[in-house]
Design a protein around this motif. Structure first.
Motif, mmCIF file in Angstrom:
data_model
loop_
_atom_site.group_PDB
_atom_site.id
_atom_site.type_symbol
_atom_site.label_atom_id
_atom_site.label_comp_id
_atom_site.label_asym_id
_atom_site.label_seq_id
_atom_site.Cartn_x
_atom_site.Cartn_y
_atom_site.Cartn_z
ATOM 1 N N ILE A 143 -3.217 5.170 -2.437
ATOM 2 C CA ILE A 143 -4.312 6.007 -1.950
ATOM 3 C C ILE A 143 -3.775 7.409 -1.661
ATOM 4 N N GLY A 144 -4.676 8.350 -1.528
ATOM 5 C CA GLY A 144 -4.287 9.703 -1.141
ATOM 6 C C GLY A 144 -5.495 10.367 -0.528
ATOM 7 N N ASN A 145 -5.284 11.472 0.134
ATOM 8 C CA ASN A 145 -6.429 12.240 0.637
ATOM 9 C C ASN A 145 -6.803 13.267 -0.420
ATOM 10 N N ARG A 146 -7.463 12.784 -1.475
ATOM 11 C CA ARG A 146 -7.762 13.660 -2.602
ATOM 12 C C ARG A 146 -9.139 14.303 -2.486
ATOM 13 N N GLY A 147 -9.872 13.972 -1.434
ATOM 14 C CA GLY A 147 -11.183 14.590 -1.269
ATOM 15 C C GLY A 147 -11.064 16.090 -1.107
ATOM 16 N N ALA A 148 -10.187 16.510 -0.196
ATOM 17 C CA ALA A 148 -9.990 17.933 0.036
ATOM 18 C C ALA A 148 -8.532 18.327 -0.187
ATOM 19 N N SER A 149 -7.680 17.348 -0.516
ATOM 20 C CA SER A 149 -6.268 17.596 -0.835
ATOM 21 C C SER A 149 -5.540 18.390 0.239
ATOM 22 N N GLY A 150 -5.884 18.136 1.498
ATOM 23 C CA GLY A 150 -5.157 18.807 2.575
ATOM 24 C C GLY A 150 -3.767 18.228 2.746
ATOM 25 N N ILE A 151 -2.888 19.055 3.314
ATOM 26 C CA ILE A 151 -1.582 18.499 3.710
ATOM 27 C C ILE A 151 -1.617 18.167 5.203
ATOM 28 N N ASP A 152 -2.809 18.246 5.794
ATOM 29 C CA ASP A 152 -2.941 17.920 7.216
ATOM 30 C C ASP A 152 -3.308 16.448 7.387
ATOM 31 N N LEU A 204 0.860 -1.175 0.000
ATOM 32 C CA LEU A 204 0.000 0.000 0.000
ATOM 33 C C LEU A 204 0.901 1.231 0.000
ATOM 34 N N LEU A 205 0.527 2.217 -0.795
ATOM 35 C CA LEU A 205 1.320 3.456 -0.838
ATOM 36 C C LEU A 205 0.385 4.639 -0.689
ATOM 37 N N LEU A 206 0.615 5.436 0.355
ATOM 38 C CA LEU A 206 -0.145 6.673 0.485
ATOM 39 C C LEU A 206 0.648 7.789 -0.187
ATOM 40 N N ALA A 207 0.020 8.410 -1.166
ATOM 41 C CA ALA A 207 0.672 9.509 -1.874
ATOM 42 C C ALA A 207 0.234 10.820 -1.242
ATOM 43 N N GLY A 208 1.184 11.556 -0.709
ATOM 44 C CA GLY A 208 0.863 12.810 -0.047
ATOM 45 C C GLY A 208 0.346 13.844 -1.029
ATOM 46 N N SER A 209 -0.403 14.803 -0.464
ATOM 47 C CA SER A 209 -0.878 15.912 -1.284
ATOM 48 C C SER A 209 0.332 16.768 -1.664
ATOM 49 N N MET A 257 3.250 17.922 -4.116
ATOM 50 C CA MET A 257 3.967 17.321 -5.235
ATOM 51 C C MET A 257 4.031 15.791 -5.233
ATOM 52 N N PRO A 258 4.075 15.114 -4.079
ATOM 53 C CA PRO A 258 4.213 13.652 -4.164
ATOM 54 C C PRO A 258 3.211 12.983 -5.100
ATOM 55 N N VAL A 259 1.932 13.268 -4.947
ATOM 56 C CA VAL A 259 0.948 12.578 -5.799
ATOM 57 C C VAL A 259 1.078 13.051 -7.252
ATOM 58 N N ARG A 260 1.475 14.309 -7.446
ATOM 59 C CA ARG A 260 1.644 14.810 -8.820
ATOM 60 C C ARG A 260 2.889 14.213 -9.462
ATOM 61 N N ASP A 261 3.936 14.042 -8.657
ATOM 62 C CA ASP A 261 5.142 13.420 -9.207
ATOM 63 C C ASP A 261 4.895 11.968 -9.578
ATOM 64 N N LEU A 262 4.097 11.295 -8.780
ATOM 65 C CA LEU A 262 3.729 9.924 -9.171
ATOM 66 C C LEU A 262 2.961 9.965 -10.482
ATOM 67 N N ASP A 263 2.047 10.924 -10.587
ATOM 68 C CA ASP A 263 1.241 11.016 -11.806
ATOM 69 C C ASP A 263 2.145 11.240 -13.024
ATOM 70 N N LEU A 264 3.155 12.083 -12.845
ATOM 71 C CA LEU A 264 4.023 12.407 -13.979
ATOM 72 C C LEU A 264 5.006 11.290 -14.303
ATOM 73 N N ALA A 265 5.468 10.600 -13.266
ATOM 74 C CA ALA A 265 6.644 9.744 -13.492
ATOM 75 C C ALA A 265 6.420 8.253 -13.262
ATOM 76 N N MET A 266 5.347 7.873 -12.596
ATOM 77 C CA MET A 266 5.173 6.451 -12.280
ATOM 78 C C MET A 266 4.879 5.630 -13.530
ATOM 79 N N ARG A 267 5.611 4.552 -13.658
ATOM 80 C CA ARG A 267 5.329 3.619 -14.767
ATOM 81 C C ARG A 267 4.086 2.806 -14.416
#
Ligand SMILES: Cc1ncc(C[n+]2csc(CCOP(=O)(O)OP(=O)(O)O)c2C)c(N)n1
Ligand SMILES: [Mg+2]
Length: 583
Positions: A432-441, A407-412, A414-424
């Motif tokens: 998973i990520g907290n993308r409902g409200a995209s908080g860094i909390d 399981l990998l939690l992608a932080g709000s 740049m982490p989740v965006r960097d995965l989006d850009l670079a993950m094969r």
């Protein structure tokens, strides 16, 4: 049994009957009956945290991974307000959460009584259901009322009543005594028993819930399935686009493959896999020429899509699109949806795929796949050019190195965006990520909760500010949890260097970049977590493996530079464009 103890035990017993297995709390006095009832309930495992925000994000992380409601309880006053961020995230990412706030009884409210605030509808429109449970007294049918409230709370949270899963809030007024006292068994109506009246706190026989809810079957509407299947069949130039919040991504992958359509899948969609996945889509679509030549005639969109401006830009450009959402959610930030199908995306996609015959080779898909090969080669050679760690490379290599079953939690940020850009593309991991409200909390606590609920290895990729924001999440109060937190430390908020604020040098560092100079090894030491630093990009897999071997919560720190990172993100787009032009 005194009334407060009876109420708390009855609610907790009823939740356990409904299926509750996990609860979290932070300490308090008014909530003592609930805390003691949870601690005494063998069907529920109870986690304790020092602060309510951590406890609530912990519950969120557990529920996000298990898909089943988790409960969080707090004492009265601002304690209850500290649950609000997790309630909002649960609401917007459809995570089932049962929030039990202890409150003063009515006679103490609005009187200046200690630690008393207005807790009624505290979370506003973020909850599926609010119930003022009221102070316990011995009126006829009281216990049936409590059990019915608990059974409804469970059903509302779990989304069994037709709406999406989400948070519910029970405000529980508790009078002293707040701890068990030497009293005869509680009956809800002493001396007033009439035939058929429910006077006991006992539940239904055989441990059954008070009210069993039959969830709607949710079969996709046949006419719509046939209509969409026909549209897909006659459209060669189509796309499947998948975002956050998909519970069954497999059929969407299959639909793309059968339709012969490219699949643009955000990492947390769980759909970035298989031969149709175009992992470089966000970069490809930044290229004007590519985009002009690859604008589809139809897009089927599922989940919350929003990580990439270029993908959103494509959707906004007038592409005909069908959006699928289980609950008819208006997940349409660029206001581009032409048709909204209300149905569970996995089931709908499976039903559509079953009606299609595989398209086989198409020039449309081949053209996207060839672009993916070219872009991937250009991106990888840019990222692999040196040994200095970079943020996108760290994300790419973490996603590649974690074992199947992780399981990998992608932080709000740049982490989740960097995965989006670079993950094969890859299968075998749950992101998973907290993308409902995209908080860094609350991200550390969410990751810990997710790790506790996930049966395999658990990892998180977080920014340094996100880690600092939720340092208390590292204080796990004796819980045994294995979690590797890979922290990209760019000494501040790196995302802002990619935004227009970066062009305001007079204010940028103080207002946006916010460098802090905090020593993360010291942060780890404070919480008795492990810490190691990876200084050289190729050493990342070994560092991650060593952290896993050490067990417990382990921080792996990679230091980067925000300005260098902004320049690299610029070059990623250019490298892909240059490679496309050179074909
Ligand atoms: C609770 C909350 N406060 C503020 C923000 C605004 N915000 C978005 S990204 C970000 C910076 C995050 O920094 P870090 O975690 O180090 O990640 P990086 O940007 O460096 O990748 C902030 C403050 C937010 N999303 N959530
Ligand atoms: Mg940062």
């Amino acid at each position: 049994m005194n009334p407060s103890t009876a109420l708390a035990r009855t609610l907790v017993d009823e939740f356990a009957r409904c299926g509750l297995t996990d609860a979290c709390l932070a300490p308090g006095s008014r909530s003592a009956p609930l805390a003691l009832a949870l601690a005494g309930e063998r069907r529920i495992s109870l986690r304790v945290r020092l602060d309510e925000r951590s406890a609530s994000f912990l519950a969120l992380g557990m529920a996000k991974v298990s898909g089943r409601p988790a409960a969080v309880t707090s004492t009265s006053g601002t304690a209850a307000a500290n649950l609000h961020p997790a309630v909002i995230e649960a609401h917007q990412s459809r995570v089932p959460l049962i929030v039990l706030t202890a409150d003063r009884p009515p006679e103490l409210r609005d009187t200046g009584a200690n630690q008393t605030i207005d807790q009624l509808k505290l979370y506003g429109s973020a909850v599926r259901w609010f119930c003022e449970v009221g102070a316990p007294d011995a009126h006829p049918g009281a216990a049936a009322g409590w059990r019915s409230v608990a059974a409804r709370a469970w059903a509302e949270a779990a989304g069994l009543l037709g709406g999406p899963p989400g948070p519910v809030h029970l405000n529980v007024a508790l009078r002293e005594p707040l701890v068990p006292t030497d009293e005869p068994p509680f009956t809800a109506s002493p001396g007033a028993r009439r035939k058929g009246e429910i006077t006991s706190v006992e539940g239904r026989p055989d441990g059954m819930p008070w009210t069993r809810v039959k969830a709607p079957a949710g079969d996709p509407p046949l006419g719509e399935v046939e209509r969409l299947a026909a549209a897909v069949a006659r459209t060669e130039r189509g796309l499947v686009i998948v975002g956050d919040g998909i519970t069954a991504p497999g059929p969407l992958v299959e639909l793309a493959e059968v339709a012969g359509w490219p699949l643009l899948a955000e990492p947390q969609s769980g759909a970035r896999r298989g031969g149709a996945a175009i992992s470089t889509a966000a970069l490809l679509l930044r290229d004007g020429g590519f985009r002009a030549a690859h604008t589809p005639d139809l897009a089927v969109v599922a989940g919350k899509v929003g990580l990439s401006r270029s993908v959103l830009g494509l959707l906004a450009s007038g592409v005909p699109q069908v959006r699928i959402d289980a609950y008819g959610g208006w997940l349409d930030p660029v206001r581009s949806t032409g048709r909204l199908l209300v149905g569970e995306p996995g089931r709908l996609a499976a039903a559509v795929a079953a009606r299609l015959s595989p398209r086989g080779a198409s020039t449309w898909l081949a053209s996207w796949q060839e672009a993916e090969r070219v872009a991937r080669a250009a991106l990888d050679s840019l990222l692999d050019a040196g040994e200095e760690p970079s943020e996108p490379r760290t994300a790419r290599d973490l996603a590649a190195t974690i074992p199947d079953g992780s399981l990998l939690l992608a932080g709000s940020s740049m982490p989740v965006r960097d995965l989006d850009l670079a993950m094969r593309p890859r299968s075998g991991v749950r992101i998973i990520g907290n993308r409902g409200a995209s908080g860094i909390d609350g991200l550390v606590s969410t990751a810990v909760g997710a790790a506790l609920a996930h049966p395999g290895p658990a990892f998180a990729l977080l920014g340094d500010l996100s880690l600092l924001h939720d340092q208390n999440g590292l204080l796990v109060c004796g819980d045994l949890v294995d979690l590797v937190l890979l922290v990209v430390n760019n000494d501040g908020g790196g995302i802002f260097s990619l935004l227009p604020q970066a062009r305001l040098p007079a204010h940028f560092e103080r207002l946006f970049g916010t460098p802090h100079g905090v020593d993360l090894a010291a942060v780890a030491a404070t919480a008795a977590c492990g810490h190691r630093r990876v200084r050289c990009a190729p050493d990342l897999p070994a560092g991650i493996q060593a952290a896993r071997r050490d067990g417990g919560i382990q921080l792996v720190e990679v230091r980067t530079d925000r300005a260098v990172n902004a320049a690299l993100h610029e070059r990623m787009g250019t490298a892909v464009s240059t490679a496309l032009a050179g074909r």
